[in-house]
Enzyme design. Structure first.
Site, PDB file in Angstrom:
ATOM      1  N   ASN A  62      91.287 -17.169 -32.480  1.00  0.00           N
ATOM      2  CA  ASN A  62      91.592 -16.038 -33.348  1.00  0.00           C
ATOM      3  C   ASN A  62      90.964 -14.756 -32.824  1.00  0.00           C
ATOM      4  O   ASN A  62      89.851 -14.757 -32.301  1.00  0.00           O
ATOM      5  CB  ASN A  62      91.256 -16.303 -34.826  1.00  0.00           C
ATOM      6  CG  ASN A  62      89.867 -16.828 -35.084  1.00  0.00           C
ATOM      7  OD1 ASN A  62      89.258 -17.450 -34.231  1.00  0.00           O
ATOM      8  ND2 ASN A  62      89.362 -16.570 -36.275  1.00  0.00           N
ATOM      9  N   GLU A  64      90.182 -11.102 -34.168  1.00  0.00           N
ATOM     10  CA  GLU A  64      90.114 -10.269 -35.370  1.00  0.00           C
ATOM     11  C   GLU A  64      90.042  -8.791 -35.000  1.00  0.00           C
ATOM     12  O   GLU A  64      89.907  -8.423 -33.831  1.00  0.00           O
ATOM     13  CB  GLU A  64      88.927 -10.712 -36.228  1.00  0.00           C
ATOM     14  CG  GLU A  64      89.122 -12.148 -36.715  1.00  0.00           C
ATOM     15  CD  GLU A  64      88.060 -12.607 -37.706  1.00  0.00           C
ATOM     16  OE1 GLU A  64      87.017 -11.939 -37.854  1.00  0.00           O
ATOM     17  OE2 GLU A  64      88.308 -13.664 -38.335  1.00  0.00           O
ATOM     18  N   CYS A  73      95.907 -15.083 -35.659  1.00  0.00           N
ATOM     19  CA  CYS A  73      95.398 -16.462 -35.692  1.00  0.00           C
ATOM     20  C   CYS A  73      95.437 -17.094 -34.299  1.00  0.00           C
ATOM     21  O   CYS A  73      96.292 -16.764 -33.468  1.00  0.00           O
ATOM     22  CB  CYS A  73      96.256 -17.325 -36.600  1.00  0.00           C
ATOM     23  SG  CYS A  73      96.166 -16.937 -38.343  1.00  0.00           S
ATOM     24  N   GLU A  75      96.474 -20.041 -33.409  1.00  0.00           N
ATOM     25  CA  GLU A  75      97.710 -20.775 -33.093  1.00  0.00           C
ATOM     26  C   GLU A  75      98.762 -19.848 -32.503  1.00  0.00           C
ATOM     27  O   GLU A  75      99.460 -20.198 -31.544  1.00  0.00           O
ATOM     28  CB  GLU A  75      98.291 -21.426 -34.355  1.00  0.00           C
ATOM     29  CG  GLU A  75      97.386 -22.452 -35.010  1.00  0.00           C
ATOM     30  CD  GLU A  75      96.445 -21.865 -36.056  1.00  0.00           C
ATOM     31  OE1 GLU A  75      95.920 -20.761 -35.848  1.00  0.00           O
ATOM     32  OE2 GLU A  75      96.226 -22.526 -37.077  1.00  0.00           O
ATOM     33  N   CYS A 112      97.829 -21.845 -41.232  1.00  0.00           N
ATOM     34  CA  CYS A 112      98.373 -20.931 -42.236  1.00  0.00           C
ATOM     35  C   CYS A 112      99.907 -20.932 -42.175  1.00  0.00           C
ATOM     36  O   CYS A 112     100.512 -21.368 -41.184  1.00  0.00           O
ATOM     37  CB  CYS A 112      97.819 -19.519 -42.041  1.00  0.00           C
ATOM     38  SG  CYS A 112      98.691 -18.548 -40.806  1.00  0.00           S
ATOM     39  N   CYS A 115     101.677 -19.166 -39.163  1.00  0.00           N
ATOM     40  CA  CYS A 115     101.614 -19.935 -37.909  1.00  0.00           C
ATOM     41  C   CYS A 115     102.574 -21.121 -37.954  1.00  0.00           C
ATOM     42  O   CYS A 115     103.187 -21.466 -36.942  1.00  0.00           O
ATOM     43  CB  CYS A 115     100.188 -20.397 -37.638  1.00  0.00           C
ATOM     44  SG  CYS A 115      99.112 -19.042 -37.139  1.00  0.00           S
TER      45      CYS A 115
HETATM   46  N1  THU Z   1      92.769 -18.374 -38.849  1.00  0.00           N
HETATM   47  C1  THU Z   1      93.366 -18.910 -37.755  1.00  0.00           C
HETATM   48  O1  THU Z   1      93.115 -18.490 -36.612  1.00  0.00           O
HETATM   49  N2  THU Z   1      94.234 -19.932 -37.937  1.00  0.00           N
HETATM   50  C2  THU Z   1      94.554 -20.472 -39.152  1.00  0.00           C
HETATM   51  O2  THU Z   1      95.393 -21.356 -39.227  1.00  0.00           O
HETATM   52  C3  THU Z   1      93.864 -20.019 -40.355  1.00  0.00           C
HETATM   53  C4  THU Z   1      93.022 -18.814 -40.203  1.00  0.00           C
HETATM   54  C5  THU Z   1      91.821 -17.273 -38.656  1.00  0.00           C
HETATM   55  C6  THU Z   1      92.275 -15.932 -39.182  1.00  0.00           C
HETATM   56  C7  THU Z   1      90.947 -15.236 -39.398  1.00  0.00           C
HETATM   57  O3  THU Z   1      90.541 -14.669 -38.165  1.00  0.00           O
HETATM   58  C8  THU Z   1      89.996 -16.357 -39.759  1.00  0.00           C
HETATM   59  O4  THU Z   1      90.610 -17.562 -39.308  1.00  0.00           O
HETATM   60  C9  THU Z   1      89.707 -16.476 -41.237  1.00  0.00           C
HETATM   61  O5  THU Z   1      90.854 -16.525 -41.983  1.00  0.00           O
END
Ligand code: THU
Length: 164
Positions: A62, A64, A73, A75, A112, A115
């Site tokens: 991920n 940010e 994300c 994925e 999520c 994704c």
């Molecule tokens: N996140 C992912 O990378 N993948 C997921 O399937 C769920 C959430 C990340 C997004 C954000 O940077 C952090 O996790 C918290 O939500």
């Protein structure tokens, strides 16, 4: 009116050692990727690893951003990177995991919705089932055979049939 049901089959493993060698290798790549996630705002580091039909493993984590919605994300970072580097090569498996110094991650990370939709796109494009290996920092690991197992009744390009 008819009542119908959808059955989802998945396999549960106690730990990474129980997995088949290919799944374990992919999960280890995802775990490594999680360590270098850029997640200064959530402190929730997610790692993903995509296995392609040509044997290549592409990782993502991920990313940010101070403007929160601009982040992405793990994925999607992995899937988009794979599609950019190897267009047209089917994606056969995706391992996902998370680690955090702030949050308990003793359960398998279930991706999520956005994704899941992106996974569906590539699975539908290539017409090859996309196997999912879902893990946390500890605890059980789930393996599912395709995207429909996490996204039943999905929307995909089959519903975009032109009238003429
Ligand atoms: N996140 C992912 O990378 N993948 C997921 O399937 C769920 C959430 C990340 C997004 C954000 O940077 C952090 O996790 C918290 O939500």
């Amino acid at each position: 009116m008819k009542q119908k049901s959808i059955k989802i089959i998945y396999h549960e493993f106690a730990n990474a050692e129980e997995l088949k060698a290919n799944d374990r290798k992919l999960l280890l790549s995802a775990r490594k990727a999680a360590k270098s996630a850029y997640a200064p705002y959530s402190q929730f580091q997610v790692g993903a690893a995509v296995l392609l039909a040509n044997g290549k493993i592409i990782i993502g984590n991920n990313q940010e951003n101070a403007a929160y919605p601009s982040g992405l994300c793990a994925e999607r970072v992995a899937l988009f990177s794979a599609a950019a580097q190897f267009p047209g090569v089917p994606v056969t498996a995706l391992a996902i995991t998370a680690l955090s110094k702030n949050f308990h991650v003793d359960f398998p990370l279930t991706p999520c919705g956005a994704c899941r939709q992106v996974m569906a796109e590539y699975e539908n494009l290539h017409q090859v089932p996309l196997r999912l290996v879902l893990s946390g920092e500890s605890g059980k690991i789930l393996v599912l055979g395709d995207v429909a197992s996490v996204l039943p009744l999905m929307f995909n390009s089959k519903q975009l049939r032109k009238k003429k």
